[in-house]
Design a protein around this motif. Structure first.
Motif, mmCIF file in Angstrom:
data_model
loop_
_atom_site.group_PDB
_atom_site.id
_atom_site.type_symbol
_atom_site.label_atom_id
_atom_site.label_comp_id
_atom_site.label_asym_id
_atom_site.label_seq_id
_atom_site.Cartn_x
_atom_site.Cartn_y
_atom_site.Cartn_z
ATOM 1 N N ASP A 92 37.005 -36.098 -38.977
ATOM 2 C CA ASP A 92 37.453 -36.903 -38.113
ATOM 3 C C ASP A 92 37.056 -36.794 -36.612
ATOM 4 O O ASP A 92 37.485 -35.883 -35.900
ATOM 5 N N CYS A 93 35.666 -37.277 -36.692
ATOM 6 C CA CYS A 93 34.935 -37.042 -35.422
ATOM 7 C C CYS A 93 33.898 -38.039 -35.018
ATOM 8 O O CYS A 93 33.719 -38.892 -36.004
ATOM 9 N N LYS A 94 33.512 -38.325 -33.917
ATOM 10 C CA LYS A 94 32.260 -39.191 -33.513
ATOM 11 C C LYS A 94 31.370 -38.733 -32.590
ATOM 12 O O LYS A 94 31.473 -37.809 -31.784
ATOM 13 N N VAL A 95 30.150 -39.268 -32.907
ATOM 14 C CA VAL A 95 28.951 -38.790 -32.173
ATOM 15 C C VAL A 95 28.735 -39.821 -30.764
ATOM 16 O O VAL A 95 28.777 -41.065 -31.220
ATOM 17 N N ILE A 96 28.407 -39.340 -29.685
ATOM 18 C CA ILE A 96 27.963 -40.069 -28.625
ATOM 19 C C ILE A 96 26.554 -39.660 -28.083
ATOM 20 O O ILE A 96 26.469 -38.602 -27.697
ATOM 21 N N PHE A 97 25.743 -40.696 -28.490
ATOM 22 C CA PHE A 97 24.241 -40.109 -28.457
ATOM 23 C C PHE A 97 23.554 -40.819 -27.143
ATOM 24 O O PHE A 97 23.469 -42.113 -26.809
ATOM 25 N N LEU A 98 23.151 -40.044 -26.465
ATOM 26 C CA LEU A 98 22.302 -40.548 -25.229
ATOM 27 C C LEU A 98 20.940 -40.813 -25.383
ATOM 28 O O LEU A 98 20.151 -40.374 -25.584
ATOM 29 N N SER A 99 20.844 -42.378 -25.615
ATOM 30 C CA SER A 99 19.378 -42.747 -26.047
ATOM 31 C C SER A 99 18.847 -43.326 -24.663
ATOM 32 O O SER A 99 19.082 -43.142 -23.585
#
Ligand SMILES: NC(=O)c1ccc[n+]([C@@H]2O[C@H](COP(=O)([O-])OP(=O)(O)OC[C@H]3O[C@@H](n4cnc5c(N)ncnc54)[C@H](OP(=O)(O)O)[C@@H]3O)[C@@H](O)[C@H]2O)c1
Length: 271
Positions: A92-99
Motif C-alpha cells: 500500500d504505497c506509491k513512488v514519486i520519481f524525479l525525472s
C-alpha cells in the motif's frame, strides 16, 4: 499520519523537500555520506544503494510514499528503481520519481508535453526513460513521474556557480540556441507537497509555463544578481533553435503553484 521516505534526503532537492514536508508528515530520509547533523536526526538513515538492499529500510518504515531523489551509478540506480517499482506494486504505497526534461533531448523542434513519446540521445536521458517505462507498466495509482527542467533559486547549485563565476569575473557558458523552460527550488518542493497531499498521480511537467533562450535566462539572472555586464561565453551546437522544455498541459496544477520564467529570475536573489 502518512509516512514519507525520501531517498537522497541529503541532496539538493531531497533536503529542500524534507524541510517542506517535515512539519506536516512523518518524513524519513536517507543520506549516504557521513554527516554529523544527519546522524543525530532519528528520521535520517544512512543508506548506500551500492552496498545495501533497500527492502530492509522499507520493511522497517513501511512508507506510504517513496520519493526518489538520488544520483550516482546508472546501472545500480536502474536496479534500485526496479526493486522500488516491484515493492510499490505489492504494498500500500506509491513512488514519486524525479525525472528530467532530458527524456526528450532527441526532439529539438518543439517543447514536450506530458503524454508525448520520450526519446533521448544522452545516457542520462535514456537512463531516466528506462526507469519511467518500468513505472508506466504499473497501475497509475502506484506512481508519479515528475519531469523537471533546470532548477534555479537562491542557494541552488546553479545560482551558487553563477555567483562564483561573477565574483571571479569568469565567462559563464551558455547554450545560445537552446530554448528552455525552468523552475526554482521553492516552487518545486511546494508542487511536490501538493502532489503528495492531494494524491495526484501520473506524469507531471514541473516547469515554468513559458519559454526562454538559455542565454537570455542567464543574462536576466546576472542582472537580477546586480551584474548587468556579466561575461558570457556562447556555445553553439547547431545553427537552429533546439528545445529542451517540459511544458505542463494535461496534468495542470492550481494557479498558485504554476510559475513563469520571470519568477525563476526573481528567485535567484533572497527577498
Ligand atoms: N538538480 C537539478 O537541476 C535536477 C533537474 C532535473 C532532475 N533532477 C533529478 O533529481 C534527483 C536529485 O537531484 P539533486 O540535484 O538533488 O542531486 P544531489 O544534490 O546530487 O543529491 C544526490 C543524492 O543522492 C545520494 N546518493 C548518491 N550516491 C548514493 C549511493 N550510492 N547510495 C545512496 N545515496 C546516494 C546523495 O547522498 P549524499 O549526499 O549523502 O552522498 C544525495 O542525497 C536526481 O535523480 C536528478 O536526476 C535534478
Amino acid at each position: 499520519m502518512n509516512r514519507i521516505l525520501i531517498l537522497g534526503g541529503s541532496g539538493f532537492i531531497g533536503n529542500a523537500l524534507y524541510k517542506e514536508l517535515a512539519p506536516f508528515f512523518d518524513v524519513h530520509a536517507t543520506y549516504k555520506t557521513d554527516n554529523p547533523i544527519f546522524e543525530k536526526n532519528k528520521h535520517f538513515h544512512q543508506f548506500d544503494y551500492e552496498m545495501e538492499r533497500l527492502h530492509i529500510l522499507l520493511d522497517n518504515l513501511k512508507p506510504k510514499f517513496i520519493v526518489t531523489a538520488l544520483r550516482g551509478n546508472v546501472t545500480s540506480l536502474v536496479r534500485l528503481h526496479f526493486e522500488i517499482a516491484d515493492y510499490v506494486e505489492k504494498n500500500d504505497c506509491k513512488v514519486i520519481f524525479l525525472s528530467s526534461a532530458n527524456v526528450f533531448d532527441r526532439f529539438t523542434n518543439y517543447p514536450s508535453y506530458e503524454y508525448d513519446k520520450t526519446l533521448s540521445e544522452s545516457i542520462y536521458g535514456r537512463f531516466k526513460i528506462k526507469i519511467e517505462n518500468e513505472l508506466l507498466r504499473k497501475p497509475i495509482s502506484k506512481y508519479v513521474i515528475c519531469r523537471i527542467p533546470m532548477i534555479y533559486g537562491a542557494g541552488s547549485p546553479r545560482i551558487n556557480e553563477i555567483k562564483a563565476q561573477l565574483q571571479m569575473n569568469e565567462a559563464i557558458e551558455v547554450f545560445s540556441n537552446v530554448v528552455i523552460n525552468a523552475t526554482h527550488i521553492n516552487k518545486l518542493v511546494q508542487q511536490l507537497h501538493y502532489i503528495i497531499n492531494r494524491r495526484r498521480r501520473g506524469i507531471f511537467h514541473l516547469g515554468s509555463n513559458n519559454l526562454i533562450h538559455h542565454i537570455d535566462l542567464i543574462k536576466d539572472i546576472c542582472e537580477e544578481l546586480g551584474h548587468p555586464d556579466a561575461l558570457i561565453k556562447q556555445v553553439f551546437d547547431s545553427n537552429e533553435d533546439r528545445h529542451l522544455a517540459v511544458l505542463p498541459k494535461d496534468n495542470m496544477l492550481p494557479k498558485h503553484l504554476q510559475l513563469t520564467i520571470e519568477d525563476v529570475v526573481k528567485s535567484s536573489v533572497v527577498l
